[in-house]
Design a protein around this motif. Structure first.
Motif, mmCIF file in Angstrom:
data_model
loop_
_atom_site.group_PDB
_atom_site.id
_atom_site.type_symbol
_atom_site.label_atom_id
_atom_site.label_comp_id
_atom_site.label_asym_id
_atom_site.label_seq_id
_atom_site.Cartn_x
_atom_site.Cartn_y
_atom_site.Cartn_z
ATOM 1 N N LEU A 81 -1.927 2.013 -0.609
ATOM 2 C CA LEU A 81 -1.439 1.171 -1.708
ATOM 3 C C LEU A 81 -1.299 1.977 -2.993
ATOM 4 O O LEU A 81 -0.319 1.810 -3.728
ATOM 5 N N ASP A 85 2.232 2.582 -4.897
ATOM 6 C CA ASP A 85 2.384 2.243 -6.318
ATOM 7 C C ASP A 85 2.907 3.441 -7.114
ATOM 8 O O ASP A 85 3.749 3.283 -8.003
ATOM 9 N N ASN A 108 -4.237 -5.749 4.490
ATOM 10 C CA ASN A 108 -3.309 -5.327 3.434
ATOM 11 C C ASN A 108 -1.848 -5.375 3.858
ATOM 12 O O ASN A 108 -0.985 -4.923 3.111
ATOM 13 N N ASN A 111 0.278 -6.882 1.210
ATOM 14 C CA ASN A 111 0.372 -5.966 0.065
ATOM 15 C C ASN A 111 1.305 -4.801 0.364
ATOM 16 O O ASN A 111 2.073 -4.371 -0.508
ATOM 17 N N LYS A 114 4.975 -6.086 0.198
ATOM 18 C CA LYS A 114 5.449 -6.313 -1.177
ATOM 19 C C LYS A 114 5.826 -5.013 -1.872
ATOM 20 O O LYS A 114 6.552 -5.035 -2.868
ATOM 21 N N ARG A 115 5.389 -3.901 -1.350
ATOM 22 C CA ARG A 115 5.746 -2.604 -1.917
ATOM 23 C C ARG A 115 6.857 -1.912 -1.121
ATOM 24 O O ARG A 115 7.832 -1.443 -1.707
#
Length: 187
Positions: A81, A85, A108, A111, A114-115
């Motif tokens: 993550l 980011d 995750n 998560n 979403k990235r």
């Protein structure tokens, strides 16, 4: 869980079919899916391999070296993550990946989605492994199951529901091994 042989073959074929050159794998474990991807890429193709534990990468490293594809792999140790980011901070990274395969911590998955949705180009693919989670996603909540399956079941159900409603993708859930959901980015 390690990637099954039929999943490795599927990944290889998909990478070839979409003429992928820039790929990513989140969660390396034994390195079998990483090897399948690297073998399918053209000589100038790359796969960014992310794992929190370098030992997992090193587990499959002898086979990767023997196959002669080490030059295609950019291994990064650490939390995926955080790396994602960092990639997203640079607008030039958006829409640059042809294929992403996710087989890391199931809690995750949402998560990650979403990235990576912003990192994969329109027409590119994202694959999520273990989306049937030993069949538990179709069982009643009180059904008997192993503790690890029960503990992560809700996260797998959550991502399956999210993917089914995400208008930016088309999905296909396959019953190979423990389930693999393919997402083709359409917008």
């Amino acid at each position: 869980m390690a990637t099954a042989a039929d999943e490795g073959q599927l990944i290889s074929m998909l990478v070839k079919l979409i003429n992928a050159k820039n790929t990513m794998e989140i969660g390396v474990y034994t390195g079998y899916s990483l090897l399948s991807t690297a073998l399918a890429l053209p000589s100038d193709g790359k796969v960014v391999a992310l794992d929190i534990n370098r030992e997992y990468y090193e587990l499959g490293l002898p086979m990767i070296e023997k196959a002669g594809v080490i030059h295609k792999i950019d291994f990064r140790e650490g939390p995926a993550l955080l790396f994602l980011d960092q990639l997203l901070q640079d607008e030039n990274n958006k829409g640059t990946f042809d294929f992403v395969f996710v087989d890391a911590d199931k809690n995750n998955y949402l998560n990650y989605h979403k990235r990576v949705i912003d990192l994969v180009k329109v027409g590119g693919l994202i694959g999520y492994d273990n989306t049937l989670w030993s069949g538990s996603v179709a069982l009643p909540p009180d059904a008997p199951m192993l503790a690890i399956i029960r503990d992560l079941r809700g996260h797998v159900i959550e991502v399956n529901k999210y993917l089914a409603q995400d208008s930016r993708i088309e999905i296909c859930q396959l019953t190979l091994s423990d389930g693999i959901t393919l997402c083709r980015r359409i917008s």
